[in-house]
Motif scaffolding. Structure first.
Motif, mmCIF file in Angstrom:
data_model
loop_
_atom_site.group_PDB
_atom_site.id
_atom_site.type_symbol
_atom_site.label_atom_id
_atom_site.label_comp_id
_atom_site.label_asym_id
_atom_site.label_seq_id
_atom_site.Cartn_x
_atom_site.Cartn_y
_atom_site.Cartn_z
ATOM 1 N N MET A 87 0.808 -1.220 0.000
ATOM 2 C CA MET A 87 0.000 0.000 0.000
ATOM 3 C C MET A 87 0.841 1.269 0.000
ATOM 4 O O MET A 87 0.384 2.315 0.382
ATOM 5 C CB MET A 87 -0.931 0.001 1.211
ATOM 6 C CG MET A 87 -1.935 -1.109 1.185
ATOM 7 S SD MET A 87 -2.702 -1.343 -0.422
ATOM 8 C CE MET A 87 -3.421 0.242 -0.702
ATOM 9 N N GLY A 88 2.089 1.153 -0.438
ATOM 10 C CA GLY A 88 2.849 2.384 -0.648
ATOM 11 C C GLY A 88 4.078 2.527 0.214
ATOM 12 O O GLY A 88 4.742 3.548 0.170
ATOM 13 N N GLN A 89 4.417 1.508 1.037
ATOM 14 C CA GLN A 89 5.616 1.586 1.834
ATOM 15 C C GLN A 89 6.791 1.162 0.965
ATOM 16 O O GLN A 89 6.682 0.285 0.125
ATOM 17 C CB GLN A 89 5.502 0.669 3.070
ATOM 18 C CG GLN A 89 4.320 1.018 3.949
ATOM 19 C CD GLN A 89 4.416 2.415 4.515
ATOM 20 O OE1 GLN A 89 5.488 2.850 4.881
ATOM 21 N NE2 GLN A 89 3.311 3.122 4.572
ATOM 22 N N ALA A 164 -6.414 13.807 -4.246
ATOM 23 C CA ALA A 164 -5.891 13.762 -2.878
ATOM 24 C C ALA A 164 -5.915 12.335 -2.328
ATOM 25 O O ALA A 164 -4.947 11.876 -1.709
ATOM 26 C CB ALA A 164 -6.689 14.699 -1.975
ATOM 27 N N GLU A 165 -7.024 11.617 -2.543
ATOM 28 C CA GLU A 165 -7.127 10.251 -2.013
ATOM 29 C C GLU A 165 -6.186 9.302 -2.742
ATOM 30 O O GLU A 165 -5.413 8.565 -2.115
ATOM 31 C CB GLU A 165 -8.565 9.752 -2.128
ATOM 32 C CG GLU A 165 -8.716 8.308 -1.649
ATOM 33 C CD GLU A 165 -10.157 7.856 -1.551
ATOM 34 O OE1 GLU A 165 -10.428 6.702 -1.930
ATOM 35 O OE2 GLU A 165 -11.002 8.641 -1.079
ATOM 36 N N MET A 166 -6.245 9.303 -4.070
ATOM 37 C CA MET A 166 -5.445 8.357 -4.832
ATOM 38 C C MET A 166 -3.961 8.719 -4.818
ATOM 39 O O MET A 166 -3.095 7.851 -4.819
ATOM 40 C CB MET A 166 -5.957 8.297 -6.270
ATOM 41 C CG MET A 166 -7.425 7.932 -6.398
ATOM 42 S SD MET A 166 -7.760 6.239 -5.895
ATOM 43 C CE MET A 166 -7.206 5.383 -7.346
ATOM 44 N N GLY A 167 -3.666 10.028 -4.808
ATOM 45 C CA GLY A 167 -2.276 10.456 -4.784
ATOM 46 C C GLY A 167 -1.568 10.107 -3.497
ATOM 47 O O GLY A 167 -0.362 9.829 -3.496
ATOM 48 N N THR A 168 -2.293 10.118 -2.382
ATOM 49 C CA THR A 168 -1.684 9.706 -1.111
ATOM 50 C C THR A 168 -1.682 8.189 -0.955
ATOM 51 O O THR A 168 -0.872 7.642 -0.214
ATOM 52 C CB THR A 168 -2.434 10.338 0.073
ATOM 53 O OG1 THR A 168 -3.832 10.008 -0.012
ATOM 54 C CG2 THR A 168 -2.283 11.853 0.067
ATOM 55 N N MET A 169 -2.572 7.510 -1.638
ATOM 56 C CA MET A 169 -2.591 6.049 -1.624
ATOM 57 C C MET A 169 -1.418 5.483 -2.426
ATOM 58 O O MET A 169 -0.838 4.453 -2.066
ATOM 59 C CB MET A 169 -3.921 5.568 -2.208
ATOM 60 C CG MET A 169 -4.193 4.083 -2.047
ATOM 61 S SD MET A 169 -5.851 3.697 -2.701
ATOM 62 C CE MET A 169 -5.898 1.925 -2.417
ATOM 63 N N ALA A 471 -10.901 -1.575 2.658
ATOM 64 C CA ALA A 471 -10.145 -1.425 3.901
ATOM 65 C C ALA A 471 -8.687 -1.065 3.664
ATOM 66 O O ALA A 471 -7.897 -1.031 4.608
ATOM 67 C CB ALA A 471 -10.225 -2.727 4.706
ATOM 68 N N ALA A 472 -8.304 -0.794 2.425
ATOM 69 C CA ALA A 472 -6.911 -0.472 2.120
ATOM 70 C C ALA A 472 -6.510 0.841 2.785
ATOM 71 O O ALA A 472 -7.343 1.711 3.048
ATOM 72 C CB ALA A 472 -6.721 -0.374 0.607
ATOM 73 N N SER A 473 -5.211 0.975 3.040
ATOM 74 C CA SER A 473 -4.705 2.184 3.688
ATOM 75 C C SER A 473 -4.850 3.387 2.773
ATOM 76 O O SER A 473 -4.326 3.403 1.660
ATOM 77 C CB SER A 473 -3.224 1.982 4.050
ATOM 78 O OG SER A 473 -2.670 3.171 4.553
ATOM 79 N N ARG A 474 -5.577 4.391 3.239
ATOM 80 C CA ARG A 474 -5.761 5.640 2.507
ATOM 81 C C ARG A 474 -5.450 6.788 3.462
ATOM 82 O O ARG A 474 -6.290 7.173 4.273
ATOM 83 C CB ARG A 474 -7.193 5.761 1.984
ATOM 84 C CG ARG A 474 -7.525 4.785 0.850
ATOM 85 C CD ARG A 474 -9.003 4.845 0.496
ATOM 86 N NE ARG A 474 -9.315 4.092 -0.730
ATOM 87 C CZ ARG A 474 -9.551 2.786 -0.758
ATOM 88 N NH1 ARG A 474 -9.509 2.079 0.378
ATOM 89 N NH2 ARG A 474 -9.812 2.184 -1.900
ATOM 90 N N PRO A 475 -4.226 7.342 3.406
ATOM 91 C CA PRO A 475 -3.856 8.434 4.320
ATOM 92 C C PRO A 475 -4.846 9.591 4.286
ATOM 93 O O PRO A 475 -5.101 10.231 5.295
ATOM 94 C CB PRO A 475 -2.477 8.853 3.808
ATOM 95 C CG PRO A 475 -1.933 7.615 3.173
ATOM 96 C CD PRO A 475 -3.107 6.927 2.552
#
Length: 553
Positions: A87-89, A164-169, A471-475
């Protein structure tokens, strides 16, 4: 003692098996050679020193960045490590083969902070009121003013929220290409990248045209012929070099240019107060509205919020910085359009035929005199420079992000010593020069047509990821459920259909040919990859996507 061949075998095995959560220390313990058991108990510095003394490896080369034994033990007992990476780490380790020199990465360069990012978004979307004049010519003052108040709720706010949502995801330079790839697969991700890059290059070809349109009233020689051609070429080369020198430079240049471009309209507004007549704002004639020009002008001036996503990998702490910058940029953009339109339509008697590109400079002369006119013209020139460098940054980093995902040849991912994607910049600049001969309205219509196709894919990807990975991580997460997300996408989708339906036959044919080129280009590149005519590779520092495009958990 282990031979160099045995060590290379370990390195190869470690690189491939780390995807199965085998850390370097745990992998070393699995080798039978006593040397590896001994090596496992050494620190990284001790191990590298030993290897260099044995095989004469150059001290400037690092093989593997080992975690400590304590870190290894912690990793072994940490649940869901793979899910968090997906999820982006990002892995902090860098793997460099013996004899290979690492290319510069973004970690070696200063990243973009909030203020420059706000003005980069401002120039990606707007750059000021230059180019909104056609809305008054097409529909009159009332509809023009209402359009720039209502349209942001229909289009700009939903697009900014999705960005904002997808760019931080997915905080990486692929931006919307990665969003679509993760939801619909790499084939459609490539189509998204092709259409959005091409629409961006077409859009960028507009700014030298607008730049010269504002200057030709003061310098008539720039109106056509060889002087105009040389001016376009010189301007493109200078601004391309600025992009080459680094994104942080571009960001702060955007701040300076933005302030310089906004100030004359503030002054014009103050000077115009005694001349304002509110009744002029209410003029409307529904029988004489050019809906095609009106919608295309609104659409062109209020879209491209998602372009900043292709720079997410260059942003300092994007999970917090990106949503904040989008919010402030949205306010700046809307005010930057509405206030000058309010002044221009209220202080000067209406003649719709005069409201064309560059008319704000004439209004400035009527309201404040020649000095204000020159200031507006200079601001317009600076604004077009800002929009050019911001758009080229987005386009070129998008190509870099696609190359890091293995969608384009590896040479697109190479960075200059300033951290910029040199090949992507050269490709984008070449496209601008090839398309700069088109007229203003042709450029706007063509890039809007291609942009609409890309936005449809983005909306589908957004909804699909909401449904597939709720439920995926969405900052940053839009405070809407699945049904609310679908409903939010309906008004802008209707608008897209209207823009497409009102396009001219010429624009539609050219745009559809461009779409067809993308449909066959992706299989063609895959064939080139299979034949090994060009090298393709996927960055090890990016989260994995499986073959169907869904996120590996």
């Amino acid at each position: 003692m282990a031979t160099e061949f045995e060590w290379r075998a370990f390195y190869s095995a470690e690189s491939s098996l780390r995807q199965r959560q085998l850390t370097p220390h745990s992998l070393l313990s699995k080798f039978s050679c006593p040397f590896f058991h001994f090596l496992a108990n050494l620190t990284q510095i001790q191990a590298l020193a030993l290897l260099r003394s044995c095989w004469g490896i150059s001290p400037s080369i690092e093989l593997v960045k080992f975690p400590s034994s304590e870190e290894d033990e912690k990793l072994r007992h940490t649940p869901n490590t793979r899910a968090s990476v997906a999820m982006g780490q990002y892995h902090d380790a860098e793997y460099v083969a013996i004899g290979e020199v690492a290319t510069p990465t973004v970690d070696n360069f200063k990243k973009v902070s909030v203020l420059p990012l706000i003005f980069l978004i401002f120039y990606e979307v707007s750059g000021g009121p230059f180019g909104v004049e056609d809305s008054v010519q097409a529909a009159g003052p009332l509809l023009a003013l209402l359009g720039f108040l209502v349209f942001p709720f229909i289009w700009s706010i939903p697009e900014a929220l999705i960005t904002a949502e997808m760019g931080t995801m997915f905080p990486e330079n692929g931006g919307y290409v990665v969003w679509v790839s993760s939801a619909l697969g790499p084939y459609w991700g490539f189509q998204q990248g092709w259409m959005k890059w091409l629409s961006g290059v077409i859009d960028n070809a507009l700014y030298p045209v607008l730049f010269l349109d504002y200057l030709k009233s003061g310098i008539p020689a720039l109106g056509g012929g060889l002087p105009r051609i040389f001016a376009v070429l010189a301007l493109t080369l200078v601004l391309t070099y600025m992009n080459y020198r680094g994104l942080t430079i571009v960001g702060w240049v955007a701040v300076v240019l933005g302030v310089f471009s906004i100030l004359p309209f503030v002054v014009m507004g103050l000077v115009s107060i005694p001349k304002l007549e509110p009744s002029r704002w209410l003029v409307v004639d529904m029988h004489h509205v050019d809906w095609n020009l009106y919608l295309n002008t609104l659409f062109w001036n209020l879209n491209y919020w998602d372009s900043i996503s292709t720079l997410a990998g260059e942003v300092d702490n994007p999970k917090k910085t990106l949503p904040k910058a989008l919010f402030y940029a949205l306010i700046l953009v809307v005010l930057g359009y509405f206030f000058p339109l309010l002044v221009g339509t209220g202080a000067v008697p209406l003649d719709r035929e005069l409201w064309t590109d560059g008319y704000f400079s004439d209004i400035a002369k009527i309201i404040g005199g020649v000095w204000l006119r020159w200031w507006i013209q200079a601001a317009a020139a600076m604004s077009n420079m800002g929009m050019f460098v911001a758009e080229m940054s987005s386009d070129s980093f998008q190509l870099l992000g696609m190359a890091e995902r293995g969608m384009l040849p590896e040479f697109f991912s190479k960075r200059s010593r300033y951290g910029t994607p040199l090949i992507g910049i050269l490709f984008s600049a070449s496209g601008v020069l090839l398309l700069s001969w088109l007229s203003f309205q042709e450029i706007v219509a063509a890039e809007n047509f291609l942009y609409c196709f890309g936005m449809i894919l983005e909306f589908i990807a957004f909804v699909r990821l909401r449904m597939k990975y709720p439920a995926a991580s969405r900052p940053y997460k839009i405070p809407l459920g699945t049904v609310g997300s679908i409903l939010m996408c309906i008004p802008p989708t209707i608008l897209i259909c209207a823009v497409l339906a009102l396009s001219s036959l010429k624009v539609a044919v050219i745009s559809l040919i461009a779409v067809l080129i993308g449909l066959v280009m992706q299989p063609g590149l895959k064939y080139v990859e299979r034949r090994r005519w060009l090298k393709f590779s996927t960055s090890a520092n990016l989260p994995d996507l499986d073959v169907s495009g869904s996120i590996v958990r």
